[in-house]
Scaffold this motif. Structure first.
Motif, PDB file in Angstrom:
ATOM      1  N   SER A   1     -16.839  -2.801 -19.755  1.00  0.00           N
ATOM      2  CA  SER A   1     -16.145  -1.891 -20.659  1.00  0.00           C
ATOM      3  C   SER A   1     -14.876  -1.312 -20.032  1.00  0.00           C
ATOM      4  O   SER A   1     -14.028  -0.786 -20.732  1.00  0.00           O
ATOM      5  CB  SER A   1     -17.075  -0.754 -21.094  1.00  0.00           C
ATOM      6  OG  SER A   1     -17.515  -0.044 -19.973  1.00  0.00           O
TER       7      SER A   1
ATOM      8  N   SER B   1     -18.051 -10.432 -24.985  1.00  0.00           N
ATOM      9  CA  SER B   1     -18.756 -10.140 -26.242  1.00  0.00           C
ATOM     10  C   SER B   1     -18.570 -11.264 -27.254  1.00  0.00           C
ATOM     11  O   SER B   1     -19.509 -11.609 -27.973  1.00  0.00           O
ATOM     12  CB  SER B   1     -18.264  -8.815 -26.834  1.00  0.00           C
ATOM     13  OG  SER B   1     -18.721  -7.743 -26.055  1.00  0.00           O
TER      14      SER B   1
ATOM     15  N   GLU C   1     -22.826  -7.122 -30.372  1.00  0.00           N
ATOM     16  CA  GLU C   1     -21.644  -7.723 -29.732  1.00  0.00           C
ATOM     17  C   GLU C   1     -20.409  -7.588 -30.624  1.00  0.00           C
ATOM     18  O   GLU C   1     -19.299  -7.331 -30.136  1.00  0.00           O
ATOM     19  CB  GLU C   1     -21.896  -9.194 -29.398  1.00  0.00           C
ATOM     20  CG  GLU C   1     -22.973  -9.426 -28.349  1.00  0.00           C
ATOM     21  CD  GLU C   1     -22.658  -8.868 -26.979  1.00  0.00           C
ATOM     22  OE1 GLU C   1     -21.496  -8.455 -26.732  1.00  0.00           O
ATOM     23  OE2 GLU C   1     -23.566  -8.823 -26.132  1.00  0.00           O
TER      24      GLU C   1
ATOM     25  N   ARG D   1     -19.141  -4.142 -30.269  1.00  0.00           N
ATOM     26  CA  ARG D   1     -18.439  -3.976 -28.992  1.00  0.00           C
ATOM     27  C   ARG D   1     -17.014  -4.501 -29.087  1.00  0.00           C
ATOM     28  O   ARG D   1     -16.078  -3.875 -28.580  1.00  0.00           O
ATOM     29  CB  ARG D   1     -19.178  -4.719 -27.873  1.00  0.00           C
ATOM     30  CG  ARG D   1     -20.461  -4.050 -27.439  1.00  0.00           C
ATOM     31  CD  ARG D   1     -21.195  -4.877 -26.410  1.00  0.00           C
ATOM     32  NE  ARG D   1     -20.570  -4.763 -25.108  1.00  0.00           N
ATOM     33  CZ  ARG D   1     -20.883  -5.535 -24.077  1.00  0.00           C
ATOM     34  NH1 ARG D   1     -21.798  -6.482 -24.196  1.00  0.00           N
ATOM     35  NH2 ARG D   1     -20.301  -5.375 -22.924  1.00  0.00           N
TER      36      ARG D   1
ATOM     37  N   ASP E   1     -22.374   1.236 -24.407  1.00  0.00           N
ATOM     38  CA  ASP E   1     -23.002  -0.004 -24.853  1.00  0.00           C
ATOM     39  C   ASP E   1     -24.395   0.208 -25.422  1.00  0.00           C
ATOM     40  O   ASP E   1     -24.715  -0.306 -26.488  1.00  0.00           O
ATOM     41  CB  ASP E   1     -23.067  -1.018 -23.704  1.00  0.00           C
ATOM     42  CG  ASP E   1     -21.734  -1.714 -23.492  1.00  0.00           C
ATOM     43  OD1 ASP E   1     -20.819  -1.525 -24.309  1.00  0.00           O
ATOM     44  OD2 ASP E   1     -21.626  -2.462 -22.506  1.00  0.00           O
TER      45      ASP E   1
END
Length: 198
Positions: free
Chosen positions: A67, A77, A122, A125, A140
């Motif tokens: 991240s 991702s 995902e 994200r 997350d």
């Protein structure tokens, strides 16, 4: 998959577990699916899994969270989402190719449901990386939690989508979360009961 969900709140890139867990997860998926793939498809599947794992190794060696590096986070991702979508496709294809529905087919259907939650996680994200503040959190595990509460339509309300795209995606996941068990899993169980009664 259950270990993944239990481990997720404690996930970190630091330490040996940060490297081993993604590898074990990939090996389990590839092992479960390899028996019904042709060579070309298996090669593509392994390439995606390998690319994903090498991104994780790179992050681990450099001791930063995915991240903290936007490009690597989005790439990981995206590859992860494609990997899971392929897994879902392979499992559903295998289930529908069977003439007789067994308990294993029902288990496969349940695995698909869990993988759907991970795919949406995902996607969330990626969206959160591209459009900051798409959600009321950027952690997350919180996004994984949001994905599964949306998929199961529990919707605690502790995390909310903040952008239009996030709201659209959450709505679509909620629809999938209602339709998939009610149509697909129910159909599998019905076919299984019909096979047992014959």
């Amino acid at each position: 998959l259950l270990l993944f969900l239990i481990y997720a709140p404690f996930a970190t890139n630091r330490g040996l577990l940060g490297l081993l867990f993604p590898l074990i997860f990939l090996i389990l998926l590839v092992t479960a699916i390899h028996s019904f793939l042709n060579r070309q498809t298996l090669f593509l599947y392994l390439m995606l899994g390998g690319a994903l794992f090498f991104l994780r190794i790179f992050a681990w060696l450099n001791q930063f969270s995915l991240s903290s590096n936007l490009k690597i986070a989005i790439a990981a991702s995206a590859i992860d989402a494609v990997f899971m979508i392929l897994s879902i496709n392979f499992i559903i294809g295998e289930i529908f190719s069977r003439e007789i529905i067994t308990v294993d087919a029902i288990r496969g259907g349940i695995v698909v449901y869990v993988l759907l939650g991970i795919v949406w996680f995902e996607i969330y994200r990626i969206l959160d990386g591209l459009i900051p503040e798409s959600f009321s959190t950027d952690e997350d595990f919180e996004l994984l939690h949001f994905s599964f509460t949306t998929l199961s339509t529990v919707g605690y309300g502790d995390i909310v989508p903040g952008s239009k795209f996030a709201k659209i995606l959450a709505n679509l996941e909620g629809i999938v979360g209602v339709l998939y068990p009610n149509i697909f899993i129910a159909r599998l169980i019905s076919l299984y009961e019909q096979n047992r009664s014959k």
